[in-house]
Design an enzyme around this catalytic site. Sequence first.
Site, short mmCIF file in Angstrom:
data_model
loop_
_atom_site.label_atom_id
_atom_site.label_comp_id
_atom_site.label_asym_id
_atom_site.label_seq_id
_atom_site.Cartn_x
_atom_site.Cartn_y
_atom_site.Cartn_z
CE LYS A 12 -3.93 -2.47 1.99
NZ LYS A 12 -5.15 -1.77 3.36
CG HIS B 184 -5.31 -6.44 0.21
ND1 HIS B 184 -6.85 -6.61 0.76
CD2 HIS B 184 -5.36 -7.56 -1.54
CE1 HIS B 184 -7.16 -7.73 -0.23
NE2 HIS B 184 -6.62 -7.89 -0.72
CD GLU C 160 -8.86 -9.81 -2.93
OE1 GLU C 160 -7.87 -9.59 -2.95
OE2 GLU C 160 -9.44 -8.95 -2.64
CG ASN D 212 -3.39 -1.97 6.73
OD1 ASN D 212 -3.63 -2.35 5.66
ND2 ASN D 212 -4.63 -2.57 7.36
P1 RTP Z 1 -6.98 -6.14 3.26
O1 RTP Z 1 -8.29 -6.18 2.62
O2 RTP Z 1 -6.62 -4.90 3.29
O3 RTP Z 1 -5.50 -7.31 3.26
O4 RTP Z 1 -6.92 -5.51 5.11
P2 RTP Z 1 -7.88 -6.81 6.00
O5 RTP Z 1 -8.31 -8.18 5.52
O6 RTP Z 1 -7.03 -7.26 7.68
O7 RTP Z 1 -9.41 -5.20 6.51
P3 RTP Z 1 -10.75 -5.50 6.09
O8 RTP Z 1 -11.62 -5.47 6.73
O9 RTP Z 1 -11.07 -5.78 4.76
O10 RTP Z 1 -10.26 -3.90 5.68
C1 RTP Z 1 -9.77 -3.90 4.24
C2 RTP Z 1 -9.04 -2.33 4.55
O11 RTP Z 1 -9.96 -1.18 4.88
C3 RTP Z 1 -8.99 -0.35 5.66
N1 RTP Z 1 -9.63 0.05 7.37
N2 RTP Z 1 -9.69 1.09 8.10
N3 RTP Z 1 -10.61 3.12 10.04
C4 RTP Z 1 -10.47 1.87 9.79
O12 RTP Z 1 -11.07 1.27 11.37
C5 RTP Z 1 -10.42 0.68 9.00
N4 RTP Z 1 -10.72 -0.40 8.59
C6 RTP Z 1 -10.20 -1.07 7.67
C7 RTP Z 1 -7.48 -0.47 6.35
O13 RTP Z 1 -6.80 -0.45 5.44
C8 RTP Z 1 -7.83 -2.41 6.17
O14 RTP Z 1 -6.85 -3.39 5.78
MG MG Z 2 -10.04 -7.44 3.30
#
Ligand code: RTP
Ligand code: MG
Length: 140
Positions: free
Chosen positions: A11, A117, A128, A114
Site C-alpha cells: 500500500k 493487502h 482480485e 497498514n
Molecule cells: P485488506 O483487505 O486490506 O487485506 O485488510 P483486512 O482484510 O485485514 O481488513 P478489511 O476489514 O478487509 O479492511 C480493508 C482495509 O480497510 C482499512 N480499514 N480502515 N479506519 C478503520 O477502522 C479501518 N478499518 C479497515 C484498512 O486499510 C484495511 O486493511
Molecule cells: Mg480484507
Amino acid sequence: MAIQRTFSIIKPDATERNLTGAVNAVIEKAGLRIIGQRRIQMTRAQAERFYDVHKERPFFGELVDFMTSGPVVVQVLEGENAVKAYRDVMGATNPADAEEGTIRKLYAKSIGENSVHGSDSEENAAIEIRQFFSEADIAG
Ligand code: RTP
Ligand code: MG
C-alpha cells in the site's frame, strides 16, 4: 495442502517509505514466491471497485483516498496454502494487535495505513488477480 495463489498489494504508506524490498523479504522468507508484480498508480474507479464490499462502511471514502494517494505494488504470490500463509505473515488489520515479526507489526502506521493487502479467500484471490493481471504477466 495444495499450491495456491493469492493477491497482494503493498500500500501507499509502504511505497512512500521505500519499503517494497523490505516487505518482499518478509514474503519470501515465509516461503511465498512473488510470481507477478507491477507498480501502479490506482485510479479512484479501480480502488472503488476493488473495495466494493466495504462501500457501506464509514471508512470507505478514507480508504479510497488512501489507496489512491500514491503508488502501490500489486502482486501475485504462490505457495503452499498461500491465502492463509500470507494472511498469517501480514498480521492483524490493526498493527496494535499484530503478532511480532508480521509485516503489519513491523511496518504498519495505523489500522487504515497498514502497509499490505492480502486476499481473504481463494475465490476472492482469483477475482482480485484477474482485476490487475493477465496470465501473460504471471510466471510461476
Ligand atoms: P485488506 O483487505 O486490506 O487485506 O485488510 P483486512 O482484510 O485485514 O481488513 P478489511 O476489514 O478487509 O479492511 C480493508 C482495509 O480497510 C482499512 N480499514 N480502515 N479506519 C478503520 O477502522 C479501518 N478499518 C479497515 C484498512 O486499510 C484495511 O486493511
Ligand atoms: Mg480484507
